[in-house]
Design an enzyme around this catalytic site. Sequence first.
Site, PDB file in Angstrom:
ATOM      1  N   ASP A 251     -14.629  32.372 -26.421  1.00 56.47           N
ATOM      2  CA  ASP A 251     -14.092  32.364 -27.788  1.00 56.47           C
ATOM      3  C   ASP A 251     -12.917  31.404 -27.943  1.00 56.47           C
ATOM      4  OD1 ASP A 251     -12.357  33.842 -26.207  1.00 56.47           O
ATOM      5  OD2 ASP A 251     -12.714  35.734 -27.225  1.00 56.47           O
TER       6      ASP A 251
ATOM      7  N   ASN B 271      -9.905  48.157 -28.374  1.00 62.43           N
ATOM      8  CA  ASN B 271     -10.869  48.779 -29.302  1.00 62.43           C
ATOM      9  C   ASN B 271     -12.319  48.533 -28.871  1.00 62.43           C
ATOM     10  OD1 ASN B 271     -11.180  46.095 -29.839  1.00 62.43           O
ATOM     11  ND2 ASN B 271     -10.601  46.187 -31.998  1.00 62.43           N
TER      12      ASN B 271
ATOM     13  N   HIS C 126     -13.539  45.593 -27.924  1.00 63.98           N
ATOM     14  CA  HIS C 126     -14.104  44.269 -28.215  1.00 63.98           C
ATOM     15  C   HIS C 126     -14.367  43.496 -26.929  1.00 63.98           C
ATOM     16  CE1 HIS C 126      -9.808  42.493 -28.746  1.00 63.98           C
ATOM     17  NE2 HIS C 126     -10.336  41.806 -27.768  1.00 63.98           N
TER      18      HIS C 126
ATOM     19  N   GLU D  60     -15.513  42.226 -32.653  1.00 66.51           N
ATOM     20  CA  GLU D  60     -14.766  43.424 -33.035  1.00 66.51           C
ATOM     21  C   GLU D  60     -15.723  44.569 -33.373  1.00 66.51           C
ATOM     22  OE1 GLU D  60     -11.756  43.478 -32.466  1.00 66.51           O
ATOM     23  OE2 GLU D  60     -10.598  41.829 -33.320  1.00 66.51           O
TER      24      GLU D  60
HETATM   25  C1  GLP Z   1      -8.540  39.002 -26.255  1.00 62.09           C
HETATM   26  C2  GLP Z   1      -9.721  38.065 -25.903  1.00 62.09           C
HETATM   27  C3  GLP Z   1     -10.730  38.771 -25.064  1.00 62.09           C
HETATM   28  C4  GLP Z   1      -9.984  39.531 -23.986  1.00 62.09           C
HETATM   29  C5  GLP Z   1      -9.286  40.713 -24.611  1.00 62.09           C
HETATM   30  C6  GLP Z   1      -8.415  41.507 -23.643  1.00 62.09           C
HETATM   31  O1  GLP Z   1      -8.359  39.174 -27.606  1.00 62.09           O
HETATM   32  N1  GLP Z   1     -10.369  37.428 -26.989  1.00 62.09           N
HETATM   33  O2  GLP Z   1     -11.658  37.841 -24.523  1.00 62.09           O
HETATM   34  O3  GLP Z   1     -10.879  40.015 -23.022  1.00 62.09           O
HETATM   35  O4  GLP Z   1      -8.585  40.326 -25.761  1.00 62.09           O
HETATM   36  O5  GLP Z   1      -7.221  40.828 -23.348  1.00 62.09           O
HETATM   37  P1  GLP Z   1      -6.289  41.195 -22.146  1.00 62.09           P
HETATM   38  O6  GLP Z   1      -7.001  40.801 -20.905  1.00 62.09           O
HETATM   39  O7  GLP Z   1      -5.043  40.371 -22.368  1.00 62.09           O
HETATM   40  O8  GLP Z   1      -6.035  42.651 -22.223  1.00 62.09           O
END
Ligand code: GLP
Length: 241
Positions: free
Chosen positions: A67, A136, A138, A143
Amino acid sequence: MEIVKVKNYEEMSERACDLIIEIVNKLDNPVLGLATGSTPEGMYQQMIDSYKRNEVSFTKTTTFNLDEYVGLVGNDPNSYRFYMNDKLFKHIDLLADRAYLPNGDTDDLQKECRDYETLMYKAEYIDVQVLGLGLNGHIGFNEPGTAFDSRTHIVDLDETTRKANARFFDSLDDVPKKAITMGIETIMESKKILLLVAGEKKAEAVYRLINGETSEEFPASILQKHENVTLIADEEALSKL
Ligand code: GLP
């Protein structure tokens, strides 16, 4: 789903790196799906260390990131392109023209989505997709409520996701409201999925992922239906199971 329980974040990063290196060394033209966020940072550092010890080369590897924010240029320190350059790409021998991220800085976002799908199709899809887990549920930026048959698309970010990611920006107002992400169906086409989770704050999400019903309201729940998923999680993340 194979669950690998590890002691802490360091061990999660090491185990994940070992698995990636094994695949890169085994395949002629490996295709890696990569993620951003805090979770894979340790794994990327381990991959750099391994490369520097001459245990692996990435010259035949292609990468596709999950992404990217919409509206940030590639050299904006908060863009995922910048993150990937900084945390991995510039330290290893991966060829620059084989390191793909969606481009969120274009006038024609729909075309960008289609082009990204075409690139993955031509690369014969992803051998191993690294995933983090949003609070959440995702995955990528898919989402809650995202259709399970979605392909690469534009999303409106949840307020909870914007708040969770605001720690990287000067203020919440600076966090983009939209992103471009591989869809759920795109992610599910990966031959293998490597899901990384660490820390107590993810324990509830991990519980729901393993024990909850498969529902578009919790995107990661679809992973229960994938036949080759390895979850590497630390004790804290697994504490609610
Ligand atoms: C972000 C990214 C995801 C990631 C997630 C968790 O928003 N778009 O690809 O896996 O949130 O992030 P973190 O590893 O900092 O908890």
